[in-house]
Scaffold this motif. Structure first.
Motif, PDB file in Angstrom:
ATOM      1  N   ALA A  62      37.235  39.785  38.476  1.00  0.00           N
ATOM      2  CA  ALA A  62      37.172  37.919  38.369  1.00  0.00           C
ATOM      3  C   ALA A  62      38.293  37.998  38.081  1.00  0.00           C
ATOM      4  CB  ALA A  62      36.256  37.585  37.472  1.00  0.00           C
ATOM      5  N   CYS A  63      39.729  38.560  38.893  1.00  0.00           N
ATOM      6  CA  CYS A  63      41.153  37.985  37.986  1.00  0.00           C
ATOM      7  C   CYS A  63      41.074  37.101  39.107  1.00  0.00           C
ATOM      8  CB  CYS A  63      41.578  39.418  38.451  1.00  0.00           C
ATOM      9  SG  CYS A  63      43.645  38.713  37.810  1.00  0.00           S
ATOM     10  N   ALA A  64      42.158  35.958  38.884  1.00  0.00           N
ATOM     11  CA  ALA A  64      41.928  34.787  39.684  1.00  0.00           C
ATOM     12  C   ALA A  64      43.469  34.842  40.446  1.00  0.00           C
ATOM     13  CB  ALA A  64      42.521  33.100  38.754  1.00  0.00           C
ATOM     14  N   ASP A  65      44.366  35.787  39.999  1.00  0.00           N
ATOM     15  CA  ASP A  65      45.476  35.704  40.898  1.00  0.00           C
ATOM     16  C   ASP A  65      45.288  37.391  41.268  1.00  0.00           C
ATOM     17  OD1 ASP A  65      45.842  36.833  38.152  1.00  0.00           O
ATOM     18  OD2 ASP A  65      48.272  35.769  38.571  1.00  0.00           O
ATOM     19  N   ALA A  66      44.462  38.085  41.452  1.00  0.00           N
ATOM     20  CA  ALA A  66      44.437  39.200  42.320  1.00  0.00           C
ATOM     21  C   ALA A  66      45.869  39.926  42.718  1.00  0.00           C
ATOM     22  CB  ALA A  66      42.741  39.351  42.297  1.00  0.00           C
ATOM     23  N   ARG A  67      45.592  39.395  44.097  1.00  0.00           N
ATOM     24  CA  ARG A  67      46.870  39.022  45.096  1.00  0.00           C
ATOM     25  C   ARG A  67      48.027  39.771  44.254  1.00  0.00           C
ATOM     26  NH1 ARG A  67      46.848  42.101  49.507  1.00  0.00           N
ATOM     27  NH2 ARG A  67      48.611  42.486  50.605  1.00  0.00           N
ATOM     28  N   GLN A  68      48.140  38.646  43.472  1.00  0.00           N
ATOM     29  CA  GLN A  68      49.846  38.445  42.233  1.00  0.00           C
ATOM     30  C   GLN A  68      49.648  39.625  41.698  1.00  0.00           C
ATOM     31  OE1 GLN A  68      52.564  36.484  42.180  1.00  0.00           O
ATOM     32  NE2 GLN A  68      51.771  35.942  43.667  1.00  0.00           N
ATOM     33  N   GLN A  69      48.810  40.125  40.497  1.00  0.00           N
ATOM     34  CA  GLN A  69      48.388  41.286  39.941  1.00  0.00           C
ATOM     35  C   GLN A  69      48.885  42.859  40.547  1.00  0.00           C
ATOM     36  OE1 GLN A  69      48.282  41.055  36.342  1.00  0.00           O
ATOM     37  NE2 GLN A  69      47.698  38.818  36.392  1.00  0.00           N
ATOM     38  N   ALA A  70      48.260  42.683  42.018  1.00  0.00           N
ATOM     39  CA  ALA A  70      48.236  43.495  42.555  1.00  0.00           C
ATOM     40  C   ALA A  70      49.303  43.961  43.074  1.00  0.00           C
ATOM     41  CB  ALA A  70      47.673  43.169  44.261  1.00  0.00           C
ATOM     42  N   ILE A  71      50.439  42.676  43.808  1.00  0.00           N
ATOM     43  CA  ILE A  71      51.624  43.231  43.636  1.00  0.00           C
ATOM     44  C   ILE A  71      52.919  43.779  42.995  1.00  0.00           C
ATOM     45  CG2 ILE A  71      53.919  41.683  44.821  1.00  0.00           C
ATOM     46  CD1 ILE A  71      52.369  40.966  46.473  1.00  0.00           C
ATOM     47  N   THR A  72      52.303  42.685  42.125  1.00  0.00           N
ATOM     48  CA  THR A  72      53.288  43.300  40.675  1.00  0.00           C
ATOM     49  C   THR A  72      52.938  44.419  40.000  1.00  0.00           C
ATOM     50  OG1 THR A  72      52.786  41.078  39.763  1.00  0.00           O
ATOM     51  CG2 THR A  72      53.771  42.075  38.013  1.00  0.00           C
ATOM     52  N   LEU A  73      51.751  44.961  39.928  1.00  0.00           N
ATOM     53  CA  LEU A  73      51.406  47.161  39.514  1.00  0.00           C
ATOM     54  C   LEU A  73      51.850  47.315  40.779  1.00  0.00           C
ATOM     55  CD1 LEU A  73      49.547  48.211  37.811  1.00  0.00           C
ATOM     56  CD2 LEU A  73      48.448  48.523  39.775  1.00  0.00           C
ATOM     57  N   ILE A  74      51.500  47.113  41.831  1.00  0.00           N
ATOM     58  CA  ILE A  74      52.794  48.606  42.703  1.00  0.00           C
ATOM     59  C   ILE A  74      54.261  47.840  42.654  1.00  0.00           C
ATOM     60  CG2 ILE A  74      52.787  49.266  45.008  1.00  0.00           C
ATOM     61  CD1 ILE A  74      49.586  49.585  43.858  1.00  0.00           C
TER      62      ILE A  74
END
Lengths: 169, 169
Positions: B118-130
């Motif tokens: 339920a993360c609002a900015d899932a795409r952002q978080q994914a990009i940040t992680l990778i």
DNA sequence: GTCTATATGCCGATAGAC
DNA sequence: GTCTATCGGCATATAGAC
């Protein structure tokens, strides 16, 4: 670089191929000169940033400069990162001294800023910062999307502010 | 890859050079096959991680797998990152479809995990992680220091936990 | 299917005229 | 200092014997 022949260099420079060998004995020498030029440019950047008042401002200044060239990063990748990656593959599995001229000074400089903020793990923070930028640049180039770099750099600004605030009180 | 000749491939495979052309019409076909193999390996990894109970566990699982190969990352760099970077330079300034087979699926998968949290900015978080991982891998390779990757991956574990906890309440 | 021999072309590098 | 011509070598790719 590996894909850049001396013919390409000569054409870009507007001189005949053989002429290059008057200035550089080998292609390696030319590469070394290019690396030194990049390294020198970084050093000058650090000196300019040194004029800013606080370590926090200096870190923001670095992020701003790295963000400004976002368009070319999307097209060609981060110059430091791509150059380092390519140099790293030239000398087998041993560290290449040329490669370390590029990223290490930037890490060292960032570490100095964090240390001046009385940050306990300044080296760690510096590595995290530069790694985050280089990774963002890699994705930006791969996706050819400057927005990726922009949003990631925005997050890095916030992180610097958070850390700075938590150390200031 | 650019520095890997067909003679190298043939020697590593224990077959004569010309034999390769019975299986692959051109070197590009061979590269495409290698990319597809890497892509398939990633897909299988994601399927294995899917068996873990929660999105948080799955993200930790990914980080664990990426950490396990730290030694080879220090010597050769991250396979996905270096392959992507090299493929990105082959097709001029236009995005290469092969390159996107590698990093995009991993970003998409991570985005899915964050979205399930339920993360609002899932795409952002994914990009940040990778991006954080790829950047850490680049520095690890450049410095030939597996500890860099280890400590950075440790921080990423903490970040995942923080985000997961903040979304759970 | 597997291997040898070879064609073709580009690249780094050199020699030498001007 | 600048340019042309060319060498030697390696890389991709092909032809064809076995």
């Amino acid at each position: 670089m590996e894909r850049t022949s001396l013919a390409d260099v000569a054409e870009a420079a507007g001189v005949p191929v053989g002429n290059i060998y008057y200035y550089f004995k080998t292609k390696n020498d030319l590469v070394a000169a290019a690396v030194a030029a990049q390294s020198s440019e970084s050093t000058q950047l650090f000196q300019r940033l040194e004029r800013l008042g606080t370590p926090t401002e200096r870190l923001h200044g670095l992020l701003d400069v790295l963000t400004e060239v976002g368009g070319s990063v999307a097209e060609y990748g981060c110059p430091l990162g791509t150059l380092s990656a390519e140099l790293d593959k030239r000398n087998g599995t041993t560290a290449s001294p040329e490669s370390q001229q590029l990223l290490v000074p930037m890490i060292d400089w960032a570490e100095q800023q964090f240390a001046n903020l009385a940050c306990a793990d300044a080296r760690q923070q510096a590595i995290t910062l530069i790694a985050a930028y280089e990774g963002a640049a890699l994705l930006t180039h791969s996706l050819r999307d400057p927005d990726v770099l922009r949003s990631q750099m925005h997050q890095l600004h916030l992180r610097v502010d958070e850390l700075s605030a938590s150390l200031a009180h």
